[in-house]
Write an enzyme that holds these catalytic residues in place. Structure first.
Site, PDB file in Angstrom:
ATOM      1  N   TYR A 140      12.310  19.868 -10.278  1.00  0.00           N
ATOM      2  CA  TYR A 140      11.857  19.587  -8.907  1.00  0.00           C
ATOM      3  C   TYR A 140      12.803  20.180  -7.866  1.00  0.00           C
ATOM      4  CZ  TYR A 140       8.492  16.251 -10.869  1.00  0.00           C
ATOM      5  OH  TYR A 140       7.475  15.678 -11.572  1.00  0.00           O
ATOM      6  N   LYS A 190      12.940  17.617 -24.618  1.00  0.00           N
ATOM      7  CA  LYS A 190      12.090  18.572 -25.343  1.00  0.00           C
ATOM      8  C   LYS A 190      13.032  19.595 -25.963  1.00  0.00           C
ATOM      9  CE  LYS A 190       7.947  20.105 -26.395  1.00  0.00           C
ATOM     10  NZ  LYS A 190       7.123  19.447 -27.405  1.00  0.00           N
ATOM     11  N   ASP A 222       6.732  14.464 -25.961  1.00  0.00           N
ATOM     12  CA  ASP A 222       5.350  14.293 -26.433  1.00  0.00           C
ATOM     13  C   ASP A 222       5.260  13.113 -27.388  1.00  0.00           C
ATOM     14  OD1 ASP A 222       7.026  15.961 -27.872  1.00  0.00           O
ATOM     15  OD2 ASP A 222       5.492  17.400 -28.455  1.00  0.00           O
ATOM     16  N   ASP A 246       9.175  11.141 -14.451  1.00  0.00           N
ATOM     17  CA  ASP A 246       8.126  10.978 -13.431  1.00  0.00           C
ATOM     18  C   ASP A 246       6.770  10.784 -14.136  1.00  0.00           C
ATOM     19  OD1 ASP A 246       6.752  10.947 -11.062  1.00  0.00           O
ATOM     20  OD2 ASP A 246       6.922  13.097 -10.679  1.00  0.00           O
ATOM     21  N   ASP A 250       4.522   6.713 -15.094  1.00  0.00           N
ATOM     22  CA  ASP A 250       3.164   6.275 -14.745  1.00  0.00           C
ATOM     23  C   ASP A 250       2.433   5.771 -15.988  1.00  0.00           C
ATOM     24  OD1 ASP A 250       3.552   7.005 -12.100  1.00  0.00           O
ATOM     25  OD2 ASP A 250       1.569   7.911 -11.903  1.00  0.00           O
TER      26      ASP A 250
END
Ligand code: NAD
Length: 354
Positions: A140, A190, A222, A246, A250
């Site tokens: 980001y 990852k 994942d 992020d 959720d």
């Protein structure tokens, strides 16, 4: 006096910050903290007034405050303005400007709401997780290009960059947080594909040597998202990079039944910033039906982390527990036979139980 800068922002931001401030005023009556509130704009509201999503005046006010209570920013009205002026830039500007490198997001499954979880009761019962999100680094904030042409072909890119000190400080925050909980950290990356993740894993392993009382395991992002649906009770503290957490947070939030339930606090810099994890919810903004609980519980985190008032924080948390146990439900968590209330009624029910 303790100064709280309140930034309602856009959409439901005003409704939910009004609720949290009303609760804080009740807490102040009871615990005599001496709270004072100062309001500032950010996001689309600031862009409309000043042409900027975050003004220097707002940032300076936050730096001078004891804590910041933030609503939400963004909405379709500002979707097509120049990228540097978009409402979300306010949040990134505040995080960076205040040096808030760590975001804590507790995810708890309320007994009273367990039937509202999209997961089966026997899978989700007892889940109690703290997400520790790196907040001012990674993709980001890395170098990016909105558009360039190479051999006549248009492309764009973003870059994930992490330095050793950035990983070290967020890892320490995760291990310290685990010490106050069930002493387990799951670091998510990852590392099978990304160089930045391989550095992340190496540094987290290194820092873990300072915390031999804490169990550490690693999951690929994942697999983590699958494990959350399979066995959420395996997680205590979940540590990850800015973008991975992020996205994951959720998904973690959804297992509780609504995005509107969850609080967060960003820490590590000049002034902490507390905010519900949800966005500005343009689809329900202005209707008075938003769930205020995520923002009210963020006010509890503000009391705990910024004002070091554990009793006041717990007074809010147990009032929320009682209100839900007594059957009060906003539209997002409503089930037949319970007491359907709007934002203000939910807030008043919580205040009555403080
Ligand atoms: P959102 O979180 O605003 O909404 C997702 C869904 O959850 C919507 O259906 C919404 O009605 C519901 N919801 C969210 N909060 C709720 C609450 N308190 N009570 C009841 N229902 C609630 O996410 P989105 O739709 O992806 O984004 C909308 C806008 O918010 C966008 O402009 C986005 O950029 C912005 N955003 C801001 C923040 C922030 O300010 N921290 C975070 C995420 C998204």
């Amino acid at each position: 006096m303790k100064k709280i800068v309140v930034i309602p922002g856009d959409g439901i931001g005003k409704e939910i910050t009004d609720s949290a401030v009303a609760v804080l005023k009740k807490i102040d009556e009871k615990f005599k903290i001496g709270l004072e509130f100062e309001y500032h704009d950010a996001g689309g509201a600031s862009y409309d007034k000043y042409g900027e999503p975050l003004t220097a005046e707002t940032l300076d006010a936050c730096k001078a405050a004891d804590a910041v209570l933030f609503g939400a920013v963004g909405g379709p009205k500002w979707d097509n303005i120049e990228v540097s002026k978009r409402p979300e830039k306010a949040l990134f500007g505040l995080r960076k400007g205040l040096g808030l490198y760590g975001n804590l997001r507790p995810v708890k499954i309320y007994d009273a709401l367990i039937d509202g979880s999209p997961l089966k009761k026997e899978i989700v019962a007892g889940a109690d997780i703290l997400i520790v999100r790196e907040l001012v680094g990674g993709i980001y904030f890395g170098p990016r290009c909105e558009s360039e042409f190479v051999d006549g072909v248009e492309r764009a890119f973003d870059t994930e960059v992490y330095s050793v000190p950035e990983i070290e400080r967020i890892a320490r925050l995760a291990f310290e947080s685990a010490r106050k909980r069930r002493k387990k950290v799951t670091s998510v990356d990852k590392a099978n594909v990304l160089a930045s993740s391989r550095l992340w894993r190496r540094v987290v392993n290194e820092i873990s040597k300072e915390y031999d009382d804490i169990e550490l395991n690693h999951l690929y992002v994942d697999n983590c998202s699958a494990q959350l649906a399979i066995k959420p009770t395996q997680f205590d503290v979940v540590l990850s990079s800015n973008m991975f957490s992020d996205i994951l947070s959720d998904e973690f939030a959804a297992i509780g039944g609504s995005l509107g339930l969850l609080p967060s606090i960003s820490i590590g810099g000049i002034t902490n910033l507390a905010e519900a994890i949800s966005g500005s919810a343009p689809d329900i903004a202005g209707k008075g039906i938003a769930n205020p609980i995520g923002e009210i519980l963020s006010a509890a985190l503000l009391l705990r982390y910024s004002l070091k008032n554990e009793n006041a924080a717990q007074a809010i948390e147990s009032a929320v527990d009682k209100t839900l146990a007594d059957g009060y439900r906003t539209a997002d968590i409503y089930k037949d036979g319970l007491n359907r209330v709007n934002t203000v009624e939910m807030t008043n029910a919580i205040i009555d139980r403080i």
